[in-house]
Write a protein that holds these residues in place. Sequence first.
Motif, short mmCIF file in Angstrom:
data_model
loop_
_atom_site.label_atom_id
_atom_site.label_comp_id
_atom_site.label_asym_id
_atom_site.label_seq_id
_atom_site.Cartn_x
_atom_site.Cartn_y
_atom_site.Cartn_z
N GLY A 1 0.86 -1.18 0.00
CA GLY A 1 0.00 0.00 0.00
C GLY A 1 0.90 1.23 0.00
O GLY A 1 1.98 1.24 -0.60
N ASP A 2 0.46 2.23 0.72
CA ASP A 2 1.18 3.51 0.73
C ASP A 2 2.67 3.36 1.05
O ASP A 2 3.53 3.86 0.34
N PHE A 3 2.99 2.64 2.12
CA PHE A 3 4.40 2.61 2.54
C PHE A 3 5.16 1.41 1.99
O PHE A 3 6.35 1.51 1.68
N ASP B 1 0.39 -8.91 -1.73
CA ASP B 1 -0.68 -8.07 -1.21
C ASP B 1 -1.98 -8.82 -1.41
O ASP B 1 -2.18 -9.46 -2.45
N ARG B 2 -2.86 -8.73 -0.40
CA ARG B 2 -4.13 -9.45 -0.54
C ARG B 2 -4.98 -8.82 -1.65
O ARG B 2 -5.87 -9.45 -2.19
N ARG C 1 -3.31 -4.76 -6.94
CA ARG C 1 -2.29 -3.82 -6.47
C ARG C 1 -0.89 -4.47 -6.53
O ARG C 1 0.07 -3.86 -6.99
N ALA D 1 4.94 -4.80 5.63
CA ALA D 1 4.36 -3.44 5.59
C ALA D 1 2.84 -3.53 5.43
O ALA D 1 2.23 -2.73 4.72
N ARG E 1 -2.09 -6.76 11.40
CA ARG E 1 -1.64 -7.99 10.73
C ARG E 1 -0.22 -8.41 11.16
O ARG E 1 0.23 -9.50 10.84
N HIS E 2 0.51 -7.49 11.82
CA HIS E 2 1.95 -7.72 12.00
C HIS E 2 2.26 -9.01 12.75
O HIS E 2 3.15 -9.76 12.36
N GLU F 1 7.32 -3.15 9.87
CA GLU F 1 6.96 -1.74 10.01
C GLU F 1 6.46 -1.42 11.43
O GLU F 1 5.98 -2.29 12.13
N LYS F 2 6.60 -0.16 11.78
CA LYS F 2 6.10 0.29 13.08
C LYS F 2 4.60 0.48 13.01
O LYS F 2 4.09 0.72 11.91
N1 NAD Z 1 7.88 4.23 8.82
C1 NAD Z 1 7.02 5.14 8.40
O1 NAD Z 1 7.29 6.32 8.33
C2 NAD Z 1 5.63 4.68 7.98
C3 NAD Z 1 4.81 5.52 7.23
C4 NAD Z 1 3.56 5.03 6.84
C5 NAD Z 1 3.13 3.76 7.23
N2 NAD Z 1 3.98 3.00 7.98
C6 NAD Z 1 3.55 1.67 8.44
O2 NAD Z 1 3.48 0.79 7.31
C7 NAD Z 1 2.44 -0.17 7.52
C8 NAD Z 1 1.49 -0.09 6.34
O3 NAD Z 1 0.91 1.21 6.32
P1 NAD Z 1 0.32 1.84 4.97
O4 NAD Z 1 0.08 3.28 5.27
O5 NAD Z 1 1.18 1.47 3.81
O6 NAD Z 1 -1.08 1.07 4.87
P2 NAD Z 1 -1.92 0.78 3.56
O7 NAD Z 1 -3.28 0.46 4.02
O8 NAD Z 1 -1.74 1.88 2.55
O9 NAD Z 1 -1.24 -0.53 2.94
C9 NAD Z 1 -1.36 -1.80 3.52
C10 NAD Z 1 -1.36 -2.83 2.41
O10 NAD Z 1 -1.38 -4.13 3.00
C11 NAD Z 1 -2.30 -4.93 2.28
N3 NAD Z 1 -2.76 -6.03 3.14
C12 NAD Z 1 -3.67 -5.97 4.15
N4 NAD Z 1 -3.79 -7.19 4.72
C13 NAD Z 1 -2.95 -8.01 4.07
C14 NAD Z 1 -2.65 -9.39 4.18
N5 NAD Z 1 -3.24 -10.15 5.10
N6 NAD Z 1 -1.72 -9.91 3.33
C15 NAD Z 1 -1.13 -9.14 2.38
N7 NAD Z 1 -1.41 -7.83 2.21
C16 NAD Z 1 -2.30 -7.28 3.04
C17 NAD Z 1 -3.41 -3.99 1.85
O11 NAD Z 1 -4.14 -4.51 0.75
C18 NAD Z 1 -2.60 -2.74 1.50
O12 NAD Z 1 -2.19 -2.74 0.15
C19 NAD Z 1 1.78 0.18 8.87
O13 NAD Z 1 2.38 -0.59 9.88
C20 NAD Z 1 2.16 1.64 9.06
O14 NAD Z 1 2.20 2.05 10.40
C21 NAD Z 1 5.21 3.42 8.34
#
Ligand code: NAD
Length: 325
Positions: free
Chosen positions: A13-15, A36-37, A41, A72, A77-78, A95-96
Motif C-alpha cells: 500500500g502507501d508505505f 498483497d491481498r 495492487r 508493511a 496484521r503484524h 513496520e512500526k
Molecule cells: N515508517 C514510516 O514512516 C511509515 C509511514 C507510513 C506507514 N507505515 C507503516 O506501514 C504499515 C502499512 O501502512 P500503509 O500506510 O502502507 O497502509 P496501507 O493500508 O496503505 O497498505 C497496507 C497494504 O497491505 C495490504 N494487506 C492488508 N492485509 C494483508 C494481508 N493479510 N496480506 C497481504 N497484504 C495485506 C493492503 O491490501 C494494503 O495494500 C503500517 O504498519 C504503518 O504504520 C510506516
Amino acid sequence: MSSAVRIGIVGVGDFGRRHAAVAAALPEVQLVAVADRDRGRALTVAQELGCAAVGGIEELLAERAVDAVVIATPQHRHLADVRAAVEAGVPALVEKPVVSAGEEAQRLRELVAGSGVLVVPAHVSRFLPGVAQLRERLAIEPAVAVRAVRVVPVERLDMHGGEHPALVAMVHDLDLVRAVLPPDAELVDVSSVQSWTEPRRPHPQVVMAQLTFSDGSLASVENRWTLPHARQYIDARMEVTTRRWTAHLQTPSGGLRIATGAGDLLPDTDLEATVAGLPVGALATQLRHFAACVSAGRRSEVVDLEDGLWSVEVAARIAAQQPQR
Ligand SMILES: NC(=O)c1ccc[n+]([C@@H]2O[C@H](COP(=O)([O-])OP(=O)(O)OC[C@H]3O[C@@H](n4cnc5c(N)ncnc54)[C@H](O)[C@@H]3O)[C@@H](O)[C@H]2O)c1
C-alpha cells in the motif's frame, strides 16, 4: 550468502510500495516478489518494478525463495505475518508499530525469543544521518532532556485516523527518545494531555506526552495532526539537551528549500532521497543494514525488537489516557 539478499515485500500500500521501490533499486538486494491481498495492487507494483506478485505472506514463503521479508501490512496484521516468517525461519523487517496494542507485545516477544530468527522493527528515523551522528556524540555526552514535535498533514487522517496517533506517528518520536537517552534510563512515568481539532474523529489530533526516566532525564513528545497542506510529508523537530550542548534536528532537514510563487517547497533529502537513481535516504540505509545483518546472520546493533516493543508499550499507555468527551 554472498550474492544479493532476496527480499519479498508483504503489503504494498502507501508505505510498502516505497520499500519495494527501494528494494528494486539497491544493488545488494534482489526484489523477488511483492505480496498483497489486493492482487491487482500487487500485480501493478510487480509490473512497475519487475518482480513476481503473490497474494500474501504464506504464498510468498511457500512459492518464492526469499532470504528475508519486509512486513508493511496494516499494524493489526503484524503479529500473524511475523509468526509466518519466524515459523519459516525467514528474517523480517517489520513496520512500526511492531504490534498494534500492548497485550500483543508479550506474544511477539515469546514468539521471537529463542527462535534464532532476526526480527527488526522498522524504526527508519534511526537511519537518518542526523540521528546517527547525534547518537555517536551522545555516547560521549549523555542527554538529560529531549523535546520532540511532529506535525502531520491533516489529510492523512483519512488514512490513519482510525488509530490513536500515539500508535501511528508518535511511536517514531518515542523510539527517538529511547534512541537518544542513555541505555540504562528506565521509564518511570508517562502522562499526557490530548485534545481534538476535528471533533467527529474517534481519536484526538493533538497529543502532548511527558516521560520521566529513572536517571532524572525527561522527555516531552508532542504530535499534532494539523499540518494544513501536504507539500511536506512530515514536519518533525527534535531538541536534545546535554550538560554541554543542545542539538536541533529537523526532518525534512531544510537543507534544500525551493522558493516558488506558491510558497516554499521542502524536497525530501532524508527519507526517500535518490542520487543518480540510487536510493540514499534513510529508507535505503535501513534496508541495506537489514540485508547486511541477514547476510552475516547477525543482530542489528542499531535497533532491536525490544526497542520496537518499548515504543508500542509507551504509545499504548498514552492511547489509554485518551480523555472522555
Ligand atoms: N515508517 C514510516 O514512516 C511509515 C509511514 C507510513 C506507514 N507505515 C507503516 O506501514 C504499515 C502499512 O501502512 P500503509 O500506510 O502502507 O497502509 P496501507 O493500508 O496503505 O497498505 C497496507 C497494504 O497491505 C495490504 N494487506 C492488508 N492485509 C494483508 C494481508 N493479510 N496480506 C497481504 N497484504 C495485506 C493492503 O491490501 C494494503 O495494500 C503500517 O504498519 C504503518 O504504520 C510506516
